[in-house]
Design a protein around this motif. Sequence first.
Motif, short mmCIF file in Angstrom:
data_model
loop_
_atom_site.label_atom_id
_atom_site.label_comp_id
_atom_site.label_asym_id
_atom_site.label_seq_id
_atom_site.Cartn_x
_atom_site.Cartn_y
_atom_site.Cartn_z
N ARG A 1 0.84 -1.20 0.00
CA ARG A 1 0.00 0.00 0.00
C ARG A 1 0.88 1.25 0.00
NH1 ARG A 1 -0.34 4.10 2.40
NH2 ARG A 1 1.24 3.29 3.80
N ARG A 2 0.59 2.17 -0.89
CA ARG A 2 1.27 3.46 -0.89
C ARG A 2 0.23 4.57 -1.02
NH1 ARG A 2 6.38 4.31 -2.56
NH2 ARG A 2 5.84 6.40 -1.86
N SER A 3 0.58 5.76 -0.63
CA SER A 3 -0.33 6.90 -0.82
C SER A 3 -0.29 7.30 -2.29
CB SER A 3 0.12 8.07 0.04
OG SER A 3 -0.03 7.75 1.40
N TYR B 1 -6.59 16.93 -4.08
CA TYR B 1 -5.86 16.66 -5.33
C TYR B 1 -6.80 16.40 -6.50
CZ TYR B 1 -2.15 15.85 -1.87
OH TYR B 1 -1.27 15.96 -0.82
N ARG C 1 -1.70 10.06 -4.90
CA ARG C 1 -2.34 11.39 -4.93
C ARG C 1 -2.80 11.77 -6.33
NH1 ARG C 1 1.93 11.29 -1.36
NH2 ARG C 1 1.35 11.75 0.79
N CYS D 1 -5.29 7.81 -0.49
CA CYS D 1 -4.37 8.58 0.35
C CYS D 1 -5.17 9.22 1.47
CB CYS D 1 -3.68 9.67 -0.48
SG CYS D 1 -2.52 10.70 0.47
N TRP D 2 -4.66 9.12 2.67
CA TRP D 2 -5.30 9.78 3.84
C TRP D 2 -5.27 11.29 3.57
CZ3 TRP D 2 -5.26 7.41 9.19
CH2 TRP D 2 -5.81 8.28 10.15
N ILE D 3 -6.37 11.95 3.83
CA ILE D 3 -6.48 13.39 3.62
C ILE D 3 -7.00 13.99 4.92
CG2 ILE D 3 -7.76 15.18 2.32
CD1 ILE D 3 -5.64 13.83 0.62
N ASN D 4 -6.17 14.83 5.54
CA ASN D 4 -6.48 15.22 6.93
C ASN D 4 -7.03 16.63 7.11
OD1 ASN D 4 -6.50 13.72 9.24
ND2 ASN D 4 -4.57 14.53 10.03
N GLN D 5 -7.13 17.38 6.01
CA GLN D 5 -7.47 18.80 6.15
C GLN D 5 -8.83 19.04 6.80
OE1 GLN D 5 -5.81 17.51 3.64
NE2 GLN D 5 -3.92 18.66 3.95
N LEU E 1 8.22 2.53 0.88
CA LEU E 1 9.28 3.46 1.28
C LEU E 1 10.17 2.74 2.29
CD1 LEU E 1 7.18 6.70 1.83
CD2 LEU E 1 8.77 6.24 -0.05
C1 LIG Z 1 -2.58 10.57 9.97
C2 LIG Z 1 -2.15 10.80 8.55
C3 LIG Z 1 -2.43 12.00 7.93
C4 LIG Z 1 -2.07 12.21 6.60
N1 LIG Z 1 -2.48 13.36 5.97
C5 LIG Z 1 -2.20 13.53 4.66
C6 LIG Z 1 -2.71 14.66 3.98
O1 LIG Z 1 -3.48 15.46 4.52
N2 LIG Z 1 -2.39 14.81 2.66
C7 LIG Z 1 -1.56 13.92 2.02
O2 LIG Z 1 -1.28 14.13 0.85
N3 LIG Z 1 -1.09 12.82 2.65
C8 LIG Z 1 -1.39 12.60 3.94
N4 LIG Z 1 -0.96 11.46 4.58
C9 LIG Z 1 -0.15 10.47 3.85
C10 LIG Z 1 1.31 10.47 4.29
O3 LIG Z 1 1.96 11.61 3.80
C11 LIG Z 1 1.98 9.17 3.78
O4 LIG Z 1 1.34 8.05 4.38
C12 LIG Z 1 3.46 9.10 4.11
O5 LIG Z 1 4.15 10.11 3.41
C13 LIG Z 1 4.08 7.74 3.75
O6 LIG Z 1 3.86 7.43 2.38
P1 LIG Z 1 3.09 6.10 1.94
O7 LIG Z 1 1.69 6.19 2.47
O8 LIG Z 1 3.16 6.10 0.43
O9 LIG Z 1 3.82 4.93 2.54
C14 LIG Z 1 -1.33 11.22 5.90
C15 LIG Z 1 -1.04 10.01 6.53
C16 LIG Z 1 -1.47 9.79 7.83
C17 LIG Z 1 -1.21 8.45 8.47
#
Ligand SMILES: Cc1cc2nc3c(=O)[nH]c(=O)nc-3n(C[C@H](O)[C@H](O)[C@H](O)COP(=O)(O)O)c2cc1C
Length: 195
Positions: free
Chosen positions: A10-12, A96, A14, A136-140, A184
Amino acid sequence: MDAFEAMLTRRSTRKLAQVVPSKEFIEQVVEAGRHAPSGGNSQTTHFLVITNPAVLTKLAKLVQEAFAQMEEAPGMYKSLRNSISAAKKGFYVFHYGAPVLIVTANKRGYGNALADSACALENMMIAANALDLGSCWINQLHWLDENPQVRTYLETLGLEEDETITGGLILGYAAEGVLERTALPRTGNPVTWVE
Ligand SMILES: Cc1cc2nc3c(=O)[nH]c(=O)nc-3n(C[C@H](O)[C@H](O)[C@H](O)COP(=O)(O)O)c2cc1C
């Protein structure tokens, strides 16, 4: 793909294609979230699944305006500073431009609100990967939980007054066609064995 592979690859993602995945796929992802564990089996995480493009555009505008009104402060979390700085320059799109946004909320004052929602979000991200969908987690929206404009709008979409926004994720097909699945390097997250 087995559970370990789905977790470890799993990767984020965007950059997502402007295509809404089938409702069946989105439902499978949400079901994975709904099946996450919860403190005392409270099952109070609320999932707002937004696929309406006009709603996503309006939400992005409200978020942009909210961050543009904030000021960067010393010691502020880096991602929050980046959001404020981009919003002030006028080109901030918090999700995004993704075709699907799933917002999570939970009962205000419930001690496991964030923990339960995090379990649900992680389940959904792993399920998405297993279905060849990026996420991808989006926290805003969590950060803007108290913002009157954002809250009022989310309440018209189904957020309850007694709920706090705990997080969210974007979902869709990789814009490049293939998901990035290389993990990563793990340089942190230390492990201490006591045997
Ligand atoms: C609690 C949490 C909040 C995050 N918020 C954001 C966010 O608002 N925008 C974003 O682009 N990525 C966000 N991420 C993704 C992280 O940047 C990402 O998981 C991290 O860089 C590692 O990359 P990977 O998920 O590809 O392994 C968030 C991840 C977590 C766990």
